[in-house]
Design a protein around this motif. Sequence first.
Motif, PDB file in Angstrom:
ATOM      1  N   LYS A 122       0.814  -1.215   0.000  1.00  0.00           N
ATOM      2  CA  LYS A 122       0.000   0.000   0.000  1.00  0.00           C
ATOM      3  C   LYS A 122       0.848   1.266   0.000  1.00  0.00           C
ATOM      4  N   LYS A 123       1.963   1.247   0.733  1.00  0.00           N
ATOM      5  CA  LYS A 123       2.768   2.464   0.884  1.00  0.00           C
ATOM      6  C   LYS A 123       4.013   2.493   0.004  1.00  0.00           C
ATOM      7  N   TYR A 124       4.517   1.301  -0.357  1.00  0.00           N
ATOM      8  CA  TYR A 124       5.749   1.222  -1.153  1.00  0.00           C
ATOM      9  C   TYR A 124       5.546   0.135  -2.221  1.00  0.00           C
ATOM     10  N   LYS A 125       4.697   0.434  -3.157  1.00  0.00           N
ATOM     11  CA  LYS A 125       4.289  -0.530  -4.179  1.00  0.00           C
ATOM     12  C   LYS A 125       5.495  -1.126  -4.907  1.00  0.00           C
ATOM     13  N   GLY A 126       5.579  -2.456  -4.912  1.00  0.00           N
ATOM     14  CA  GLY A 126       6.647  -3.150  -5.613  1.00  0.00           C
ATOM     15  C   GLY A 126       7.862  -3.466  -4.768  1.00  0.00           C
ATOM     16  N   LEU A 127       7.901  -2.963  -3.526  1.00  0.00           N
ATOM     17  CA  LEU A 127       9.074  -3.189  -2.678  1.00  0.00           C
ATOM     18  C   LEU A 127       9.161  -4.641  -2.209  1.00  0.00           C
ATOM     19  N   SER A 128       8.016  -5.231  -1.880  1.00  0.00           N
ATOM     20  CA  SER A 128       8.008  -6.604  -1.389  1.00  0.00           C
ATOM     21  C   SER A 128       7.891  -7.591  -2.544  1.00  0.00           C
ATOM     22  N   ARG A 129       8.745  -8.595  -2.520  1.00  0.00           N
ATOM     23  CA  ARG A 129       8.696  -9.660  -3.518  1.00  0.00           C
ATOM     24  C   ARG A 129       7.655 -10.712  -3.152  1.00  0.00           C
ATOM     25  N   GLY A 130       7.114 -10.626  -1.945  1.00  0.00           N
ATOM     26  CA  GLY A 130       6.056 -11.540  -1.554  1.00  0.00           C
ATOM     27  C   GLY A 130       6.434 -12.388  -0.357  1.00  0.00           C
ATOM     28  N   VAL A 131       5.566 -13.365  -0.080  1.00  0.00           N
ATOM     29  CA  VAL A 131       5.751 -14.294   1.035  1.00  0.00           C
ATOM     30  C   VAL A 131       5.969 -15.686   0.449  1.00  0.00           C
ATOM     31  N   ILE A 132       7.122 -16.284   0.753  1.00  0.00           N
ATOM     32  CA  ILE A 132       7.502 -17.573   0.198  1.00  0.00           C
ATOM     33  C   ILE A 132       7.544 -18.615   1.309  1.00  0.00           C
ATOM     34  N   ILE A 133       6.896 -19.746   1.090  1.00  0.00           N
ATOM     35  CA  ILE A 133       6.958 -20.862   2.023  1.00  0.00           C
ATOM     36  C   ILE A 133       8.026 -21.831   1.536  1.00  0.00           C
ATOM     37  N   LYS A 134       9.040 -22.064   2.347  1.00  0.00           N
ATOM     38  CA  LYS A 134      10.102 -22.995   1.999  1.00  0.00           C
ATOM     39  C   LYS A 134       9.893 -24.314   2.754  1.00  0.00           C
ATOM     40  N   ASN A 135       9.906 -25.425   1.996  1.00  0.00           N
ATOM     41  CA  ASN A 135       9.677 -26.724   2.618  1.00  0.00           C
ATOM     42  C   ASN A 135      10.437 -27.818   1.880  1.00  0.00           C
ATOM     43  N   ALA A 136      11.609 -27.479   1.348  1.00  0.00           N
ATOM     44  CA  ALA A 136      12.375 -28.411   0.527  1.00  0.00           C
ATOM     45  C   ALA A 136      12.950 -29.546   1.366  1.00  0.00           C
ATOM     46  N   ALA A 137      12.919 -30.752   0.813  1.00  0.00           N
ATOM     47  CA  ALA A 137      13.524 -31.903   1.489  1.00  0.00           C
ATOM     48  C   ALA A 137      15.021 -31.672   1.647  1.00  0.00           C
ATOM     49  N   GLY A 138      15.527 -31.962   2.824  1.00  0.00           N
ATOM     50  CA  GLY A 138      16.948 -31.803   3.067  1.00  0.00           C
ATOM     51  C   GLY A 138      17.358 -30.415   3.500  1.00  0.00           C
ATOM     52  N   SER A 139      16.419 -29.476   3.528  1.00  0.00           N
ATOM     53  CA  SER A 139      16.735 -28.113   3.961  1.00  0.00           C
ATOM     54  C   SER A 139      16.206 -27.892   5.372  1.00  0.00           C
ATOM     55  N   ASN A 140      16.615 -26.793   6.003  1.00  0.00           N
ATOM     56  CA  ASN A 140      16.155 -26.494   7.357  1.00  0.00           C
ATOM     57  C   ASN A 140      14.646 -26.227   7.361  1.00  0.00           C
ATOM     58  N   SER A 141      14.245 -25.202   6.636  1.00  0.00           N
ATOM     59  CA  SER A 141      12.824 -24.886   6.438  1.00  0.00           C
ATOM     60  C   SER A 141      12.030 -24.732   7.732  1.00  0.00           C
ATOM     61  N   ILE A 142      12.719 -24.381   8.812  1.00  0.00           N
ATOM     62  CA  ILE A 142      12.073 -23.979  10.069  1.00  0.00           C
ATOM     63  C   ILE A 142      12.546 -22.585  10.429  1.00  0.00           C
ATOM     64  N   TYR A 143      13.845 -22.357  10.287  1.00  0.00           N
ATOM     65  CA  TYR A 143      14.448 -21.039  10.472  1.00  0.00           C
ATOM     66  C   TYR A 143      14.153 -20.446  11.841  1.00  0.00           C
ATOM     67  N   ASN A 144      14.088 -21.305  12.863  1.00  0.00           N
ATOM     68  CA  ASN A 144      13.854 -20.878  14.258  1.00  0.00           C
ATOM     69  C   ASN A 144      12.479 -20.249  14.466  1.00  0.00           C
ATOM     70  N   GLN A 145      11.606 -20.362  13.482  1.00  0.00           N
ATOM     71  CA  GLN A 145      10.299 -19.718  13.592  1.00  0.00           C
ATOM     72  C   GLN A 145       9.338 -20.472  14.501  1.00  0.00           C
ATOM     73  N   ASN A 146       9.723 -21.678  14.918  1.00  0.00           N
ATOM     74  CA  ASN A 146       8.903 -22.388  15.898  1.00  0.00           C
ATOM     75  C   ASN A 146       9.136 -21.887  17.317  1.00  0.00           C
ATOM     76  N   LEU A 147      10.064 -20.928  17.465  1.00  0.00           N
ATOM     77  CA  LEU A 147      10.287 -20.318  18.780  1.00  0.00           C
ATOM     78  C   LEU A 147       9.239 -19.264  19.104  1.00  0.00           C
ATOM     79  N   SER A 148       8.636 -18.685  18.068  1.00  0.00           N
ATOM     80  CA  SER A 148       7.636 -17.633  18.272  1.00  0.00           C
ATOM     81  C   SER A 148       6.775 -17.513  17.029  1.00  0.00           C
ATOM     82  N   GLU A 149       5.489 -17.259  17.234  1.00  0.00           N
ATOM     83  CA  GLU A 149       4.600 -17.043  16.091  1.00  0.00           C
ATOM     84  C   GLU A 149       4.856 -15.693  15.432  1.00  0.00           C
ATOM     85  N   ASN A 150       5.677 -14.853  16.077  1.00  0.00           N
ATOM     86  CA  ASN A 150       6.029 -13.546  15.516  1.00  0.00           C
ATOM     87  C   ASN A 150       7.468 -13.528  15.013  1.00  0.00           C
TER      88      ASN A 150
END
Length: 401
Positions: free
Chosen positions: A325-353
């Motif tokens: 809304k404020k900086y159109k085009g700045l964000s490339r989006g939200v990507i979900i990573k879940n590849a086999a053999g990769s971390n794909s948690i990135y410590n995000q299970n420590l907090s929902e934020n």
Amino acid sequence: MKNTKTSSAFLIVQGTSILKAFAALSLFIILIFSISGLLTSLKPQYRLMSTSVNEAATNVNGELLYQFMGWENHHFLKVGNSWVTTPKLTNLIFTLSSNINLNDPRSLLGRELPGFYQFDGKILVAGEGTNYTNMPVESAPPIEIMKEEREAALQNLEGLDKPSDENSSPAPGQTTGGRKVVYVYFSHNRESYLPYLKGVTNPDLAYHSQINVTKIGDQLKTSLADRGIGSFIDKTDIQAALNKKGWKFWKSYDESRTVVQTAMTGNHDLHYFIDIHRDSQRRDKTTVTINGKSYAKVAFIIGGKNPNYEKNAKLAKELHDRLEKKYKGLSRGVIIKNAAGSNSIYNQNLSENAILMEFGGVDNTFEELNRSADALADVFSDFYWQAEKVNQDTQQPSTKQ
């Protein structure tokens, strides 16, 4: 009398069909256990890799079992009204045996092209121009870079130590006081940018112990403070810790996890956690011009292997929408990573934020990166104070009688 005989015959047919279905299911289960026993009895060099088994197992679920039974008794297919068609047996066997989905060519290319697995992921929210050909890419540094055997000379350092103030705001009307509520850290703390590495043109060599992504934290901290939000920027040298322990680069998140957990234990005011990285994509994919000024694009990466990743994705999507809304085009989006053999948690299970953010690519400058840090602080502060107001309103006792 005739109706009674017809009903009995119908029940017999139904019972026979059900028995056949359960017999087929039992045979299938016995076959699975037999194959599992055979695989575990093989010598290690002849066994399937655990990632291959995991990929095959993800294709077997309750819906699929019902459909197996439905081949014998079509009444089972009525359990799921959303099942429009039953999968073809040949396609199903091919997918389970090869882990190749005929409806997704990336499943084939990912096995044939080295490094292509890094494009494996789901675009939850696509930013302007984002698609599966230009998703964020993570590349490990060469071994000599990791072990500090070689480090490029620096250039273009004029003014880097002075945070940009072009987007600074007036004194905030509300502040977090002495509380630090945002925690910023860097799992890949030595990811750097080519414009500052003399003689370096190879993106895989864009690493440095001094000039790197941690400098983005300085600008973000200043910009958040201008908006009344206290933050803590943790510049722990994760790479040095890996070298000391003799750990591989992919263990970075294990090392940074202990750093984050220590911070959470020592400061219960911390509520938002941002892991800042740098993408390996080139300038044309990581730069945007907004109101005549050049910005480094940002991307939100969410670990799909975190069982509660939807909560982290909710925060990422909220910030993406506000940037749009404020900086159109700045964000490339939200990507979900879940590849086999990769971390794909990135410590995000420590907090929902907790979120991971890619700031720009190897070709961006800190002038562009600082503008993006200011933009993030701008929309984050709006989000934060709005959330705080909602929390205060819900905690206040009602005065209505």
